[in-house]
Design an enzyme around this catalytic site. Sequence first.
Site, PDB file in Angstrom:
ATOM      1  N   GLY A   1     -11.608  -0.335   9.211  1.00  0.00           N
ATOM      2  CA  GLY A   1     -12.110  -1.254   8.178  1.00  0.00           C
ATOM      3  C   GLY A   1     -11.296  -1.257   6.901  1.00  0.00           C
ATOM      4  O   GLY A   1     -11.652  -1.929   5.933  1.00  0.00           O
TER       5      GLY A   1
ATOM      6  N   SER B   1      -9.406   1.848   2.986  1.00  0.00           N
ATOM      7  CA  SER B   1      -8.490   2.601   2.160  1.00  0.00           C
ATOM      8  C   SER B   1      -7.362   1.744   1.558  1.00  0.00           C
ATOM      9  O   SER B   1      -6.561   2.288   0.796  1.00  0.00           O
ATOM     10  CB  SER B   1      -7.864   3.717   2.994  1.00  0.00           C
ATOM     11  OG  SER B   1      -7.075   3.176   4.045  1.00  0.00           O
TER      12      SER B   1
ATOM     13  N   LYS C   1       0.845  -1.210   0.000  1.00  0.00           N
ATOM     14  CA  LYS C   1       0.000   0.000   0.000  1.00  0.00           C
ATOM     15  C   LYS C   1       0.875   1.253   0.000  1.00  0.00           C
ATOM     16  O   LYS C   1       1.941   1.260   0.628  1.00  0.00           O
ATOM     17  CB  LYS C   1      -0.895  -0.049   1.249  1.00  0.00           C
ATOM     18  CG  LYS C   1      -1.909   1.084   1.371  1.00  0.00           C
ATOM     19  CD  LYS C   1      -2.837   0.838   2.561  1.00  0.00           C
ATOM     20  CE  LYS C   1      -3.796   1.990   2.782  1.00  0.00           C
ATOM     21  NZ  LYS C   1      -4.735   1.764   3.883  1.00  0.00           N
TER      22      LYS C   1
ATOM     23  N   MET D   1      -6.863   8.658   3.219  1.00  0.00           N
ATOM     24  CA  MET D   1      -7.132   7.288   3.699  1.00  0.00           C
ATOM     25  C   MET D   1      -8.379   7.163   4.573  1.00  0.00           C
ATOM     26  O   MET D   1      -8.657   6.097   5.092  1.00  0.00           O
ATOM     27  CB  MET D   1      -5.937   6.712   4.462  1.00  0.00           C
ATOM     28  CG  MET D   1      -4.750   6.479   3.576  1.00  0.00           C
ATOM     29  SD  MET D   1      -3.406   5.678   4.433  1.00  0.00           S
ATOM     30  CE  MET D   1      -2.818   6.967   5.474  1.00  0.00           C
TER      31      MET D   1
END
Length: 591
Positions: A249, A226, A151, A200
């Site tokens: 989440g 995100s 990420k 994010m």
Amino acid sequence: MLVAYEHVAADAVRFLRGHPRTGSVIISLAGAGILGKVVLYFWYRHCTNKKRQDRRDKAQTRTKRVAENVAEVTNSDLIVKKSIKELREALHNGKLSSLEVLKAFQKEALRVTKDINCVTEPIEDAEELAKHLDASKEVKRLLHGIPVSIKENIAIAGYDQTAGMAVHIGDIACEDAVLLQVLKDHGAIPFMRTNIPQTMLSYDCTNPLYGTTFNPLDWSRTPGGSSTGEGALIGGGGSIMGIGSDIGGSLRIPADFCGIFTLKPTWDRISRKGMMTHSRGNLSVRPVLGPMARDFDSLLLLTRAILSPNMYELDPLVPPLPFDIKEYEKTSPLRIGFYTYDGTFQCQPSNVRAVMEAKAALEAMGHEVVHFDFPTMMGEGFKGCKYYVHVLVPDRLAKLRKLLANDKVSSAISLNLKLGQLPVWLCKAAEFIIGFKDQMLASVFGAAVGFKSVEEYIDKVQDLEDFRQRFMDAWLDMALDAVICPVFPSPAPTRDLVGMVSPAGIYCWLFNAVNYPAGVVPVTQVTKEDLDKTFDPKHFQPRNVYEKLLLKSTKGSEGHSIGVQCVALPYKEELCLRVMRDLTQALGKRS
Ligand SMILES: CCCCCCCC/C=C\CCCCCCCC(=O)NCC(=O)O
């Protein structure tokens, strides 16, 4: 008050009449000030656009170089379709080299991202790493030659972490995040960086730097956020495994919406050193890094590699709890709680069915599955939202607004940024009035008021602590080992609506608020019968604005993946994985 202003204005006019030259100097200065501000505004805008364009050009150059390098690769689909077991075997016995595997996945990732824009750029030293592994005579390690996607908010030496914000372009990391070092120590090859929503704090993925990411299963639906690029790249088949982050989440929602596996760990079980986040100073709800993977076996392998002793050596703030294989391998029956409603959002029929099918599957594996009737949360569902969001954004997002002052703001977060600018009295009035009709919407206004004093903030964090204790008591009273429950109340919403329904993330927020490890297993797909039930008022009636929006966006979701959360007590990641393993096995979804 008004009279006083009138006096001042009259005095000023009298003064200017009596001193015409001073007057013209003042007017010229004011004009120059305004002009200066306008010029500066356009100058900043120009510089920011240029900065973004330069950064995009750099990413494109890197992409082009890799694309040229893999143009000749012809067997990529044979390699990327191998199970993780087959791939490891081939890498260990020399049938495939690390470079061959890397090139196959580079090619596949670039193919996937062409359609859904999930990769921000390739990682340049991947080839060097692969060649080095191929040349080395060392014993093959857990992730030898396995490409891993990363990420964008995770530090890689020589790259910036921007979260899609212009202000962070060029903030180059000097060293890899600890987690990346651990993965490399295990022979993994970080190979692609993946896209994220601006800031994010969103379940959709769009930012003015790298653009919008689409769901590989259905382009009109959000891939979640995100850790969007991860979910979409892995779900689209361009990566086997990757690393994302989660404060509300962000690992679990993209995993659910893209049909893959993940594990959100306990806060400090995995080192966060080198993770970029705007919540770093917030100690009441903390973001975590975690693994994501296309199947259970890959998730297990990645988690085992992460939870190894070199992580504590590199980051002694992490408690020394290496992966407990004995705990994971146990097969004794467990007592598992389940629920399909947490007192906030009603789950749609497809999402209720997913939990009920998971329950039946676990029972078939010999576990006892009982209803988890957690009175504390049922009675406090809406407060639960307040506990979490209120302390998550104690500054009403003021810091982010400052950082975005000269930036384009993405549509997915602009609503929340504006909400944080409403006068506090208006939010409180809205909470009170709307509360008669729609408690969920009211609680969002209630959570957006910030704090007027440090004492008030401390009290709220204390409320959250008390809530954690009540939740733990309810769990222990029922002597549960684990819990299964929904990830989200509906299938992935369409992209046009997702920015308006972020409170539906509450099924995930709970386990950030109480700090329990929670994984996601894809269980089923939306069927025509689910949709018939969902749109039949005898079965399902939306009760508030959010449920109505979710219902609207469920149209056309047939075939979309639906997962469930598997949850265990803090620091019991191995037990959590055990439940995920048994569920996956019972569903026949093992790779
Ligand atoms: C100041 C006003 C804001 C109040 C907004 C209240 C309603 C909006 C609801 C939710 C916002 C919070 C969404 C949380 C998203 C978390 C995504 C995530 O896990 N990010 C991971 C990371 O930051 O690393």
